[in-house]
Every structure is written in structure tokens, then in C-alpha cells.
Design a protein around this motif. Sequence first.
Motif, PDB file in Angstrom:
ATOM      1  N   TRP A 232       0.837  -1.202   0.000  1.00 32.77           N
ATOM      2  CA  TRP A 232       0.000   0.000   0.000  1.00 32.77           C
ATOM      3  C   TRP A 232       0.871   1.251   0.000  1.00 32.77           C
ATOM      4  O   TRP A 232       0.548   2.247  -0.652  1.00 32.77           O
ATOM      5  N   MET A 273      -5.657  -3.170  -4.201  1.00 28.21           N
ATOM      6  CA  MET A 273      -4.953  -1.975  -3.737  1.00 28.21           C
ATOM      7  C   MET A 273      -4.583  -1.061  -4.903  1.00 28.21           C
ATOM      8  O   MET A 273      -4.733   0.162  -4.830  1.00 28.21           O
ATOM      9  N   ALA A 414      -4.192  -0.504   4.657  1.00 28.98           N
ATOM     10  CA  ALA A 414      -3.583  -1.696   4.054  1.00 28.98           C
ATOM     11  C   ALA A 414      -4.153  -2.972   4.657  1.00 28.98           C
ATOM     12  O   ALA A 414      -4.581  -3.888   3.931  1.00 28.98           O
ATOM     13  N   ILE A 417      -7.882  -3.392   3.725  1.00 25.62           N
ATOM     14  CA  ILE A 417      -8.086  -3.921   2.367  1.00 25.62           C
ATOM     15  C   ILE A 417      -7.792  -5.415   2.344  1.00 25.62           C
ATOM     16  O   ILE A 417      -8.483  -6.194   1.667  1.00 25.62           O
TER      17      ILE A 417
END
Length: 669
Positions: A232, A273, A414, A417
Motif C-alpha cells: 500500500w 490496492m 492496508a 483492504i
Amino acid sequence: MTTNDEVRVGRRVRAGIGEGAAAAGVALVVAVVGLFAFSAVQWPAFNSSNVTRALTTVGQVVSLALLVVAVLLIRLRKRPVVAKLLSWVGISSFVTVTLGMPLAATKLYLFGVSVDQEFRTEYLTRLTDSAALRDMTYVDLPPFYPAGWFWIGGRVGNVLGMDGWEVFKPYAIGLLAIAAAVALVLWMQLVRADMAVGAAAAVTAMTVAYASPEAYGAVLVVFIPPVLVLAWGALHRRSGGWGAALGTGVFLGVAACFYTLYLAIAAFTVVIMGIVAAGLAVSAQRAAGRRADRSARAVARRSATGSTDAAEGSAGAAALPASRPAWRAAVVPLTKLAAIGAIAIVLALVVWTPYLLKQLSGATLPSGSAFHYLPESGAQLAFPMLEFSLRGALCLIGVLWLVVRAGSSRRAQALGIGVVSIYLWTLLSMLATAAGTTLLSFRLEPVLLALLAAAGVFGFVEGATAIYQALNEPAPLRTAAAAIAVLGAMAFAQTIPTVLTHEIDTAYTDTDGNGERADQRKPSAVSYYREIDAALLAQTGRPRDESVVLTADTTFLAFYPYWGFQALTSHYANPLSDFKARAATIADWSELPDSPALVEALAKSPWRAPDAFLFRNDGDNYTLRLAEDVYPNDPNVKRYTVAFPKSLFTDPAFTATEFGPFTLITVRR
């Protein structure tokens, strides 16, 4: 020219690689010394005594104490080198003692040589015998299952002069200890050092508890949370981040060489991402463009008001340069995403090239059923954060932190996700059942737990800090929070052997390659394997890796590197092996009228025919108990027996030798 940022990034990458190598070296020493010490004493079996459980708890306390001291030194900013060394020793010794001590009295790893561990042992035995990338069972086929973990283990066993089944346990524990230490180094490059120790310890504990039976997957699980934070950081940056992109690509490439499913979920998450980062970049560019337009119009109005000619003001506004198209903002994150994919593909080809070339040659149509498994846990969503347990509490704190900090913390974004990706993958897996397959989502629970554990540590630290500050910083509160964290960690750690009780017990009740059971009970028929192996070598006059054996007792292939004519089940069979056709051929051979017909059928076999049969005795028949895929049923395997009349082996080409319940028949050609 090289910018100052690039220089700093380069130095940081080199420092990280150096520390990672040092941590790996320390962890290797810890694992070797620990496992050797455990094996030097004659311990009672874990399933008949609490001695090894007690010593495991003591070792865990010492390991966690080392981690606590490391955190204290970091917080006090004293002796940073000593703090790092203690953290590496602490986390690697935690893995070593938590797995090594309960298994100290057996030479087998978790789950022994049963169920899935049988084919894994067979694979390790194959690659211990030879460094060539070959299928675990079938002669002349490249491997379908990624060979990375098994190849490295095979080389370790070869160097140490150990058989594949025997090196499995020390190698699995040692490599996981090394992975945990290196993952800690990665965490330290991403977050504050004291929080890095906590996050790495929590992820490692979850991994040992819930992922360690799949040793080749566990070494990836400890890396997935920090790698997602790294990814990320690479994708959600307007400039730079190429070092992070490189690291992400390397991890995905290694994952492709170790475990396809974990590669799939990691790549799936990184792609999401990339798309999210591109969308956010475009949105930010549009917002910037709107602000620029408003500013330009304001300038134009002011110019028009102060000019004697309003037309000149309008013309001046029209002459302002146009904003950059918003879609161009997506180029940078998508370019990084493509670079990550390219790096991963190049590394993946190290182990996948032989299989892909064989498949492209069109020699055999692919077949297989590796995805045909749907247990109850794969048919529902997992919500560990709603459990009334220490695990549930940590996961719940993690979820709360992910939600609260989603808009302000890149770490939370991060990990969030990653969690969302797992739930999406699970739903896709459930949907895939309509098409007659699955995506094996039930195996992703350890990854979900690792992500939530990392988030839970961050949430606990930030939550305790917020309370501490809200109450005007009373000194005892900080100590109380630390005490709760340590007590919770210890309470969870000592339950890990309980979580793994079945797996540990099986390691003691299975018969090992020496024909012994670690619990000192009477061994199974596996104890005859050594005699069978000696007879097979003498009667064929060939090395083990030059003979094909048809047997349903495939643990024989796990202990000795003979080739198999048929795999344990279709789920573990190479898709290029044509499992169903082989099963049908075996059934056809059993129904032949006489021995000469069998000799002729073996000579005309579409695959290399067996050089030996290892049967079970059953009156006037020799039997094989084979397996058939019956997905979508659960269990997904149906066992059936194929009986060969003994009269089929009266031809002089066959030599029969009995060993307890077994009959070995070798074929002379």
C-alpha cells in the motif's frame, strides 16, 4: 541525477536486507541449538504426560520476557543493537519452543504422516533424493505443486544426510523461526520499533497456532500483514515507492514458488490496492483541478474588475493553461502494479517453467480436482472477532481500529483492504460452487487471523495511549496497560499446544520411517516397509528412483523415493497424470483373464507400467484400496477396493514375497 530521497531509500533497503540476513542467522542458531537440546533428552510422549507441555510454557515465558525487555530498551532508547538482538532471539525461540518442545519425543512433525502430511512428506522425500524439479509421485512429469519450500528442505536434508521424512520436523520449525525473525525486521522498517515487536509477536503466535500444520504456508502467513502495508505504501504514493514495489514483487514471486493459494490471495489484494490507489489518485487530481479552475476564475474576475477593458480580462482568463487530464494520475500506481506483477512472474517461472512447458506441449490433457473440497468452514464467513476468547478480543480490537482509523492511517487502510479481500475471496469461493468447484477459502482463516492480530496490536496501543492522555497521563495506567498486554499474550501462548493437540498426538501415534511409534506403542504395518524396501532393491537391481510402484499404501512412497503409478487421491495428483484414466486402467488389469494377459497389458500401458506392486493380502486376492473424487459431497473422497486374483501373478515374470499383511510383487522385464 540521483535525488536525496532515492539515496535515503537505497540506504534503507540495504540496511533492511542486512538486518534481515542477521536476523535469519540468529534465528537459525536459536532453532538449531533449541532443537538439538530438545532431542538430547529422552522425554515422555506428549499424549501421555504433561512434562513437555510444562516445559513449553516455561520456554514461552522466557521468550516473551526477551521480547518485553527488547520493547523496554526501545522505549528507553537504550542499547538499540541489544534490543534488536533480543527481539530476534525472543521471536525465534518462541517458535522453536512452542513447536519443538511438544514434538521433542517424536521424529515426526505435526500430523505425522497422515492425511495431507503424507503427500507433503512424499514431496520432501522426492526432492531430498534429487534436486531436479520432479513430481512427487509420477515419473517423467514436472511438479504441479510449487516446489520452493520442499526443494529447500530437500537440500537441507541432503546436506545433513537425513531422509526426507526425518528432516521434515527440524526444517519446518527452523524455517518458520527464521521467517518470523525476518518478518520482524520488515515490520521495523514500516512502523515504530516497539509496535513492530508487538505486531510481529501477535502475527507469529496466530501463525503457529493456526497455520503451522501447513509449514510451507506458515512461512508466508507471517509476512502477509507487513507486505500488504509495504504494498500500500508503494501504490498509494504520488512519487517514489519503487523500493516497496520491488519488495512486494519479490514476496509475490516467492509465494508463487511456495504456495499457490497464498499467492492468489496476496496478488488479489495487491490488485485491489492498485485499483483503489488509482481511483484515489484520479479523484485527488480532479479535486485539484476543480480548485485550480476556481482559482483561475477568481483571478480572471479580479483582472476584469481592475481593467478598463473587460474583454481583455476575459481573454486573459481564457489563455490560462488547461489542467492535466485526471486519468493520468492513475498511471503511476498502475505502472507500479504492473512492475510488481512482472517481478513476481519472473520469480515464479523458476519453479513453474517445467510444468508450463509440459502443459503447452499438449502431451497430456490437464485433469485434476485440487479445488474440489468444501468443508463446512468453507461454506460460511468466519467472524473470529465475535468469539468470546482472547483471540476474539484481539481481533475485535483490530476491527474497531481498522474502522476508526480507515481514513487517517495507511497501516489501517492496508490491513483493512487485506481483510476485505479475504471476505470477497470467500464469497467468490462460495459462488464458484455453482460452477462445480471452489477457491479453497477455508484455508485463508490463518491469514485473516494474522491480519486482525496485527491490527489488534495497533488498536490496543493507540487505544491505551488515547485513554492515558484523556486521563491526564496517570503513570500507573501505562504500566497497567503493559501488564494486560503481557498477561494476555502469555495466556494465549500457552493454549497453542492445546489448539494443536490433535496434530501433536498424531505425530506420536503414527509410525515413522524407522518403523517406530514415539508413544512406544505397537507400530502399524508401516514397520514392514524397511524389509519391503530391501527386497525391492534386491529383486529389481535398480535404485529407488528408477522403479515405479503401484500401491495404495502411499506412505511407502513418503518414506522411500520410489515413483508411484497412482497418487493417494486425485486432489493431490498432478493434473497431467490423467488420474481417472489410470484408475480405470488399474480396474481393467484386475479383471484380465490370466497372467499372460496381465503381462501383455503392462507392456502396452500408455504410461510407464509398474515395476512392482505392493498389495494387501485378502484370501485368494491381492487388494488395493484406492480413492475416488466425489465432490461436492463432504467428505469429498470415496474409498473403494480393487481386488486382483492371485492367479494373475503366476507368470514367471512376477516374483511374489510376503511381509506381514503385504505382498510385494516385482515384475521382471
